[in-house]
Design an enzyme around this catalytic site. Sequence first.
Site, short mmCIF file in Angstrom:
data_model
loop_
_atom_site.label_atom_id
_atom_site.label_comp_id
_atom_site.label_asym_id
_atom_site.label_seq_id
_atom_site.Cartn_x
_atom_site.Cartn_y
_atom_site.Cartn_z
N ILE A 13 0.85 -1.21 0.00
CA ILE A 13 0.00 0.00 0.00
C ILE A 13 0.88 1.25 0.00
N THR A 37 12.23 -4.89 4.67
CA THR A 37 12.08 -6.27 5.13
C THR A 37 11.72 -7.11 3.91
N ASP A 60 14.95 1.61 10.23
CA ASP A 60 14.03 0.75 10.99
C ASP A 60 13.31 1.59 12.05
N THR A 131 -6.18 -1.07 10.46
CA THR A 131 -6.92 -2.14 9.79
C THR A 131 -8.27 -2.40 10.45
N ASP A 132 -9.19 -2.95 9.67
CA ASP A 132 -10.50 -3.31 10.25
C ASP A 132 -10.40 -4.50 11.20
N GLU A 133 -9.25 -5.23 11.14
CA GLU A 133 -9.12 -6.44 11.97
C GLU A 133 -9.12 -6.12 13.46
N TYR A 156 -1.31 -10.20 15.13
CA TYR A 156 -1.24 -9.04 14.22
C TYR A 156 -2.26 -7.97 14.61
N LYS A 160 -1.82 -4.12 16.10
CA LYS A 160 -2.35 -2.92 15.44
C LYS A 160 -3.31 -2.19 16.38
N LYS A 195 -0.19 -13.11 0.49
CA LYS A 195 -1.60 -12.75 0.71
C LYS A 195 -2.47 -13.46 -0.32
N ASN A 255 -14.12 -16.54 0.74
CA ASN A 255 -12.81 -16.87 0.15
C ASN A 255 -12.94 -17.83 -1.03
N ASP A 286 -7.25 -25.06 8.68
CA ASP A 286 -7.66 -23.67 8.87
C ASP A 286 -6.60 -22.88 9.61
N ARG A 287 -6.63 -21.56 9.42
CA ARG A 287 -5.78 -20.64 10.20
C ARG A 287 -6.24 -20.68 11.65
N HIS A 290 -9.12 -18.14 13.16
CA HIS A 290 -9.49 -17.46 11.89
C HIS A 290 -10.76 -16.61 12.04
P1 NAD Z 1 3.37 -4.67 3.54
O1 NAD Z 1 3.75 -5.79 4.44
O2 NAD Z 1 3.22 -4.91 2.09
O3 NAD Z 1 4.43 -3.49 3.69
C1 NAD Z 1 4.94 -3.08 4.92
C2 NAD Z 1 6.18 -2.22 4.67
O4 NAD Z 1 6.69 -1.82 5.95
C3 NAD Z 1 7.31 -2.97 3.95
O5 NAD Z 1 7.84 -2.17 2.93
C4 NAD Z 1 8.34 -3.20 5.04
O6 NAD Z 1 9.68 -3.22 4.57
C5 NAD Z 1 8.10 -2.01 5.97
N1 NAD Z 1 8.52 -2.29 7.34
C6 NAD Z 1 8.24 -3.38 8.09
N2 NAD Z 1 8.84 -3.30 9.30
C7 NAD Z 1 9.50 -2.12 9.31
C8 NAD Z 1 10.29 -1.45 10.27
N3 NAD Z 1 10.54 -2.00 11.47
N4 NAD Z 1 10.80 -0.23 9.97
C9 NAD Z 1 10.56 0.33 8.76
N5 NAD Z 1 9.83 -0.26 7.80
C10 NAD Z 1 9.30 -1.47 8.07
O7 NAD Z 1 2.07 -4.06 4.18
P2 NAD Z 1 0.78 -3.42 3.47
O8 NAD Z 1 -0.18 -4.49 3.14
O9 NAD Z 1 1.21 -2.47 2.42
O10 NAD Z 1 0.16 -2.61 4.72
C11 NAD Z 1 0.59 -1.28 4.99
C12 NAD Z 1 -0.16 -0.76 6.20
O11 NAD Z 1 -1.56 -0.78 5.96
C13 NAD Z 1 0.05 -1.60 7.47
O12 NAD Z 1 0.13 -0.73 8.57
C14 NAD Z 1 -1.18 -2.48 7.55
O13 NAD Z 1 -1.47 -2.81 8.88
C15 NAD Z 1 -2.23 -1.55 6.96
N6 NAD Z 1 -3.37 -2.22 6.30
C16 NAD Z 1 -3.14 -3.16 5.33
C17 NAD Z 1 -4.25 -3.73 4.69
C18 NAD Z 1 -4.07 -4.76 3.60
O14 NAD Z 1 -5.08 -5.34 3.15
N7 NAD Z 1 -2.87 -5.06 3.14
C19 NAD Z 1 -5.55 -3.32 5.02
C20 NAD Z 1 -5.72 -2.37 6.01
C21 NAD Z 1 -4.62 -1.81 6.64
O1 DAU Z 2 -8.70 -6.72 6.75
C1 DAU Z 2 -7.49 -6.03 6.55
C2 DAU Z 2 -6.33 -7.00 6.62
O2 DAU Z 2 -6.39 -7.79 5.43
C3 DAU Z 2 -4.97 -6.32 6.74
O3 DAU Z 2 -4.91 -5.62 7.96
C4 DAU Z 2 -3.84 -7.34 6.67
O4 DAU Z 2 -2.59 -6.66 6.68
C5 DAU Z 2 -3.98 -8.12 5.37
O5 DAU Z 2 -2.98 -9.12 5.31
C6 DAU Z 2 -5.37 -8.75 5.27
O6 DAU Z 2 -5.52 -9.81 6.27
P1 DAU Z 2 -6.24 -11.22 5.93
O7 DAU Z 2 -5.75 -12.23 6.87
O8 DAU Z 2 -7.70 -11.03 5.76
O9 DAU Z 2 -5.62 -11.44 4.44
P2 DAU Z 2 -5.02 -12.75 3.71
O10 DAU Z 2 -4.79 -12.37 2.28
O11 DAU Z 2 -3.88 -13.34 4.46
O12 DAU Z 2 -6.22 -13.77 3.78
C7 DAU Z 2 -7.49 -13.46 3.24
C8 DAU Z 2 -8.43 -14.61 3.55
O13 DAU Z 2 -8.01 -15.76 2.79
C9 DAU Z 2 -8.39 -15.05 5.00
O14 DAU Z 2 -9.71 -15.43 5.40
C10 DAU Z 2 -7.46 -16.26 5.01
C11 DAU Z 2 -7.69 -16.87 3.64
N1 DAU Z 2 -6.50 -17.54 3.03
C12 DAU Z 2 -5.32 -16.86 3.00
C13 DAU Z 2 -4.20 -17.44 2.45
C14 DAU Z 2 -2.88 -16.71 2.42
C15 DAU Z 2 -6.62 -18.79 2.48
O15 DAU Z 2 -7.73 -19.41 2.47
N2 DAU Z 2 -5.51 -19.37 1.91
C16 DAU Z 2 -4.31 -18.77 1.89
O16 DAU Z 2 -3.31 -19.37 1.39
#
Ligand code: NAD
Ligand code: DAU
Length: 350
Positions: A13, A37, A60, A131-133, A156, A160, A195, A255, A286-287, A290
């Site tokens: 993002i 990372t 960092d 995050t909504d989590e 996680y 957050k 993901k 899913n 399952d996770r 979950h």
């Molecule tokens: P990502 O894992 O793709 O990227 C995270 C970035 O943070 C990476 O570039 C990593 O190198 C950097 N990072 C990690 N640890 C660090 C540290 N100690 N110091 C400096 N940099 C560091 O994550 P993303 O999916 O892009 O998510 C970005 C943000 O949005 C997060 O805060 C996450 O909680 C939030 N978010 C993500 C989602 C989603 O669906 N991916 C949804 C809602 C909120």
């Molecule tokens: O809701 C926002 C969150 O969405 C963010 O805060 C997190 O950073 C982001 O990783 C994401 O979390 P989820 O756990 O929802 O995303 P993920 O892509 O890991 O998994 C999505 C769903 O799919 C979840 O119900 C688990 C399932 N899954 C995931 C993987 C990786 C599978 O069934 N198989 C898989 O291999």
Amino acid sequence: MKKILITGGAGFIGSHVVRRFVKKYPEYKIFNLDALTYAGNLENLSDIKNEPNHRFVKGDITDQKFIEGLFNEYDFNGVVHLAAESHVDRSITNPMEFIMTNIVGTVNLLNAARNCWKENFEGKRFYHISTDEVYGSLGDEGFFTETTPYDPQSPYSASKASSDHLVRAYHNTYKLPVVLSNCSNNYGPNQFPEKLIPLIIHNIENNKPLPVYGKGLNIRDWLYVEDHAAAIDLIFHKGADGETYNIGGNNEWRNIDIVKKICSVMDQKLNRETGTSEKLITYVKDRAGHDMRYAINATKIKNELGWEPSLQFEEGIEKTVDWYLANKEWLQNVTSGDYQKYYEKMYRDR
Ligand code: NAD
Ligand code: DAU
């Protein structure tokens, strides 16, 4: 020239947010701080790496001295904080990294902003992306609003949630000018293939099993990443001090349905017979813990700031698949080396 610090800007993002800010605000100097990372990748930013208003800083956020020094050197006008450990499955196997980066790292940034800005908060802003989590898991009905009580269920989401509370505590206690947002699942280009959506695309391409956790009935609300970046831009500039905004796609999928949808798009794109990819679906263990369902009520950001998702899912998923198919080298680079070890370990016992 305003100096804006964006953390985590080499991640999924973050890279879309950095690109948007660099292109849209030539009058800003964007400092993109990232530890690089496994999830951070400068290839995500190759198109803007030479823009004069973009400066990458490797560092960092858990390194307190370094963060203090950075703020003292540049006296940022604003912070957009995305850096985090972000993958739920990794938080289950290794929670400590999540505590360090997501909680300690956030507090380091809050302290550095507070110390550097002293009591002079005029024109300053600390924007924390969450995050909504943090709200926990929903049953069949209902939506998360900004007043839903926190009930995080994974290491996680608990990390957050802690960081969100600390950001609000600094606002309440020290009057630090903060704003927060909590977003649903993002998808789109540059997402690391741990993901769900990029993992499924990658495995279909390679004719590998498509791991679906449990019965595949868990529900997520999916938002295209550029729509999230647009919401972040809006909240950073127009959001009210101390407020929280929920961001969502109004786009809930089980899913198993999303996996089947990707299978059908991939069959078309790869000229495979309809149904070929679905045969790869494999139900796995399952996770742990979950969460069943996430769904966001995004009325506040719509009514107060006029934001709505711009893309329909059909269009978004096509764009995403096209991007991964056109960027095989990116995928190849991020999945070589450590990714293989991660994948074998994470999916071996499933
Ligand atoms: P990502 O894992 O793709 O990227 C995270 C970035 O943070 C990476 O570039 C990593 O190198 C950097 N990072 C990690 N640890 C660090 C540290 N100690 N110091 C400096 N940099 C560091 O994550 P993303 O999916 O892009 O998510 C970005 C943000 O949005 C997060 O805060 C996450 O909680 C939030 N978010 C993500 C989602 C989603 O669906 N991916 C949804 C809602 C909120
Ligand atoms: O809701 C926002 C969150 O969405 C963010 O805060 C997190 O950073 C982001 O990783 C994401 O979390 P989820 O756990 O929802 O995303 P993920 O892509 O890991 O998994 C999505 C769903 O799919 C979840 O119900 C688990 C399932 N899954 C995931 C993987 C990786 C599978 O069934 N198989 C898989 O291999």
